[in-house]
Design a protein around this motif. Structure first.
Motif, mmCIF file in Angstrom:
data_model
loop_
_atom_site.group_PDB
_atom_site.id
_atom_site.type_symbol
_atom_site.label_atom_id
_atom_site.label_comp_id
_atom_site.label_asym_id
_atom_site.label_seq_id
_atom_site.Cartn_x
_atom_site.Cartn_y
_atom_site.Cartn_z
ATOM 1 N N MET A 1 0.837 -1.175 0.000
ATOM 2 C CA MET A 1 0.000 0.000 0.000
ATOM 3 C C MET A 1 0.886 1.244 0.000
ATOM 4 S SD MET A 1 -3.447 -0.960 1.334
ATOM 5 C CE MET A 1 -4.082 -2.417 0.615
ATOM 6 N N ALA A 2 0.309 2.372 -0.049
ATOM 7 C CA ALA A 2 1.044 3.605 -0.348
ATOM 8 C C ALA A 2 1.744 4.211 0.862
ATOM 9 C CB ALA A 2 0.064 4.624 -0.920
ATOM 10 N N ARG A 3 2.640 5.162 0.550
ATOM 11 C CA ARG A 3 3.278 6.056 1.512
ATOM 12 C C ARG A 3 4.067 5.327 2.587
ATOM 13 N NH1 ARG A 3 -1.940 8.698 2.160
ATOM 14 N NH2 ARG A 3 -1.562 8.458 4.348
ATOM 15 N N GLY A 4 4.867 4.336 2.186
ATOM 16 C CA GLY A 4 5.786 3.717 3.118
ATOM 17 C C GLY A 4 5.136 2.861 4.184
ATOM 18 N N ARG A 5 3.938 2.471 3.978
ATOM 19 C CA ARG A 5 3.274 1.659 4.982
ATOM 20 C C ARG A 5 3.661 0.195 4.866
ATOM 21 N NH1 ARG A 5 -1.584 4.822 3.776
ATOM 22 N NH2 ARG A 5 -1.747 6.302 5.458
ATOM 23 N N GLY A 6 4.486 -0.130 3.900
ATOM 24 C CA GLY A 6 4.806 -1.523 3.672
ATOM 25 C C GLY A 6 3.733 -2.136 2.804
ATOM 26 N N ALA A 66 -11.819 1.881 10.798
ATOM 27 C CA ALA A 66 -11.622 3.029 9.898
ATOM 28 C C ALA A 66 -10.296 2.913 9.154
ATOM 29 C CB ALA A 66 -11.677 4.335 10.695
ATOM 30 N N TRP A 67 -9.246 2.515 9.852
ATOM 31 C CA TRP A 67 -7.938 2.358 9.223
ATOM 32 C C TRP A 67 -7.985 1.296 8.135
ATOM 33 C CZ3 TRP A 67 -3.972 -1.244 8.702
ATOM 34 C CH2 TRP A 67 -2.704 -0.730 8.383
ATOM 35 N N LEU A 68 -8.627 0.174 8.435
ATOM 36 C CA LEU A 68 -8.727 -0.915 7.456
ATOM 37 C C LEU A 68 -9.588 -0.508 6.260
ATOM 38 C CD1 LEU A 68 -9.055 -3.829 9.999
ATOM 39 C CD2 LEU A 68 -7.121 -3.449 8.435
ATOM 40 N N LEU A 69 -10.670 0.192 6.501
ATOM 41 C CA LEU A 69 -11.501 0.673 5.387
ATOM 42 C C LEU A 69 -10.714 1.622 4.492
ATOM 43 C CD1 LEU A 69 -14.955 1.189 7.123
ATOM 44 C CD2 LEU A 69 -14.403 -0.455 5.306
ATOM 45 N N HIS A 70 -9.874 2.441 5.092
ATOM 46 C CA HIS A 70 -9.029 3.344 4.316
ATOM 47 C C HIS A 70 -8.081 2.546 3.417
ATOM 48 C CE1 HIS A 70 -7.358 7.436 3.789
ATOM 49 N NE2 HIS A 70 -6.270 6.762 3.473
ATOM 50 N N ARG A 71 -7.459 1.489 3.981
ATOM 51 C CA ARG A 71 -6.556 0.638 3.185
ATOM 52 C C ARG A 71 -7.317 -0.024 2.037
ATOM 53 N NH1 ARG A 71 -4.650 2.701 6.845
ATOM 54 N NH2 ARG A 71 -4.121 4.238 5.308
ATOM 55 N N LYS A 72 -8.540 -0.493 2.324
ATOM 56 C CA LYS A 72 -9.340 -1.138 1.277
ATOM 57 C C LYS A 72 -9.692 -0.141 0.172
ATOM 58 C CE LYS A 72 -12.534 -4.135 2.587
ATOM 59 N NZ LYS A 72 -13.570 -4.882 3.303
ATOM 60 N N ALA A 73 -10.043 1.074 0.554
ATOM 61 C CA ALA A 73 -10.392 2.097 -0.435
ATOM 62 C C ALA A 73 -9.186 2.482 -1.281
ATOM 63 C CB ALA A 73 -10.975 3.324 0.266
ATOM 64 N N ALA A 76 -8.548 -0.305 -3.761
ATOM 65 C CA ALA A 76 -9.576 -0.345 -4.799
ATOM 66 C C ALA A 76 -9.507 0.861 -5.734
ATOM 67 C CB ALA A 76 -10.965 -0.429 -4.157
ATOM 68 N N GLY A 77 -8.604 1.790 -5.437
ATOM 69 C CA GLY A 77 -8.484 2.978 -6.280
ATOM 70 C C GLY A 77 -9.548 4.023 -6.004
ATOM 71 N N GLU A 78 -10.260 3.880 -4.904
ATOM 72 C CA GLU A 78 -11.315 4.836 -4.554
ATOM 73 C C GLU A 78 -10.745 6.095 -3.913
ATOM 74 O OE1 GLU A 78 -13.946 2.596 -2.063
ATOM 75 O OE2 GLU A 78 -14.446 1.206 -3.664
ATOM 76 N N ILE A 79 -9.493 6.005 -3.451
ATOM 77 C CA ILE A 79 -8.814 7.140 -2.824
ATOM 78 C C ILE A 79 -7.507 7.350 -3.564
ATOM 79 C CG2 ILE A 79 -7.649 7.967 -0.751
ATOM 80 C CD1 ILE A 79 -9.555 6.348 0.923
ATOM 81 N N ASP A 80 -7.242 8.585 -3.934
ATOM 82 C CA ASP A 80 -5.968 8.919 -4.559
ATOM 83 C C ASP A 80 -4.989 9.242 -3.437
ATOM 84 O OD1 ASP A 80 -3.843 9.770 -6.060
ATOM 85 O OD2 ASP A 80 -4.818 11.598 -6.787
ATOM 86 N N ALA A 81 -4.154 8.274 -3.077
ATOM 87 C CA ALA A 81 -3.238 8.420 -1.949
ATOM 88 C C ALA A 81 -2.325 9.635 -2.106
ATOM 89 C CB ALA A 81 -2.411 7.152 -1.773
ATOM 90 N N ALA A 82 -1.918 9.957 -3.319
ATOM 91 C CA ALA A 82 -1.020 11.089 -3.538
ATOM 92 C C ALA A 82 -1.691 12.421 -3.234
ATOM 93 C CB ALA A 82 -0.516 11.076 -4.979
ATOM 94 N N ALA A 83 -3.017 12.488 -3.351
ATOM 95 C CA ALA A 83 -3.731 13.741 -3.145
ATOM 96 C C ALA A 83 -4.094 13.976 -1.678
ATOM 97 C CB ALA A 83 -5.008 13.759 -3.984
ATOM 98 N N LEU A 84 -3.856 13.012 -0.825
ATOM 99 C CA LEU A 84 -4.245 13.127 0.574
ATOM 100 C C LEU A 84 -3.195 13.857 1.407
ATOM 101 C CD1 LEU A 84 -5.613 9.525 1.154
ATOM 102 C CD2 LEU A 84 -6.934 11.604 0.837
ATOM 103 N N SER A 88 -3.408 11.749 6.666
ATOM 104 C CA SER A 88 -4.705 11.176 6.350
ATOM 105 C C SER A 88 -4.626 9.653 6.396
ATOM 106 C CB SER A 88 -5.145 11.627 4.961
ATOM 107 O OG SER A 88 -6.379 11.045 4.634
ATOM 108 N N GLY A 89 -5.625 9.063 6.969
ATOM 109 C CA GLY A 89 -5.677 7.611 7.020
ATOM 110 C C GLY A 89 -4.848 6.989 8.122
#
Length: 148
Positions: A1-6, A66-73, A76-84, A88-89
């Motif tokens: 997943m994004a932003r260094g979360r592993g 909430a954290w897990l739902l954020h990872r799922k979103a 799924a491409g429902e959240i643009d991680a770069a724009a957050l 966030s999350g």
């Protein structure tokens, strides 16, 4: 997943999500009905502590969900991680339960409290990128593979 979360697999996130939802349902079921009888048998000050602990359980589980739902979103491409925003999350902060308080809780409440803390701590380690220790079986398999 994004932003260094592993890298977390969708299967891991889904498994944790199911675990969190089941635990949340179990906690709701207990604190709504049987927990009331357990609470009413406690001395007055301990009843307040019991109520606070039930809120802590709910808070921990809602932060995890909430954290897990954020990872799922994100997956799924429902959240643009770069724009957050960078924060966030993030997993929300949740207060731990003191061992002495845990010891004085009714058995079912203590079990739910401990389970919510364990789940929260696992998700917090995932967020930080901590990896669980390698499985002894996998370590042995790797050693055998490298030996041949």
């Amino acid at each position: 997943m994004a932003r260094g979360r592993g890298r977390m697999t969708a299967r891991l996130v889904e498994s944790l999500y199911v675990e969190a939802m089941l635990l949340a349902d179990e906690a709701r079921g207990y604190f709504d009905e049987p927990g009331r009888a357990d609470r009413d048998r406690l001395p007055p000050l301990d009843r307040v502590t019991f109520a606070c602990e039930s809120l802590k359980v709910t808070t921990r589980l809602m932060h995890v969900i909430a954290w897990l739902l954020h990872r799922k979103a994100e997956a799924a491409g429902e959240i643009d991680a770069a724009a957050l925003r960078p924060d966030s999350g993030r997993l929300g902060a949740a207060a731990a339960t003191e061992p002495a308080v845990l010891a004085m809780m009714p058995a079912t409440a203590a079990t739910l409290i401990a389970a919510s803390m364990a789940l929260y701590d696992r998700v917090r380690r995932l967020e930080r990128g901590d990896r669980p220790p390698p499985s002894p079986a996998r370590t042995l398999i790797r050693r055998l593979e490298n030996a041949f």
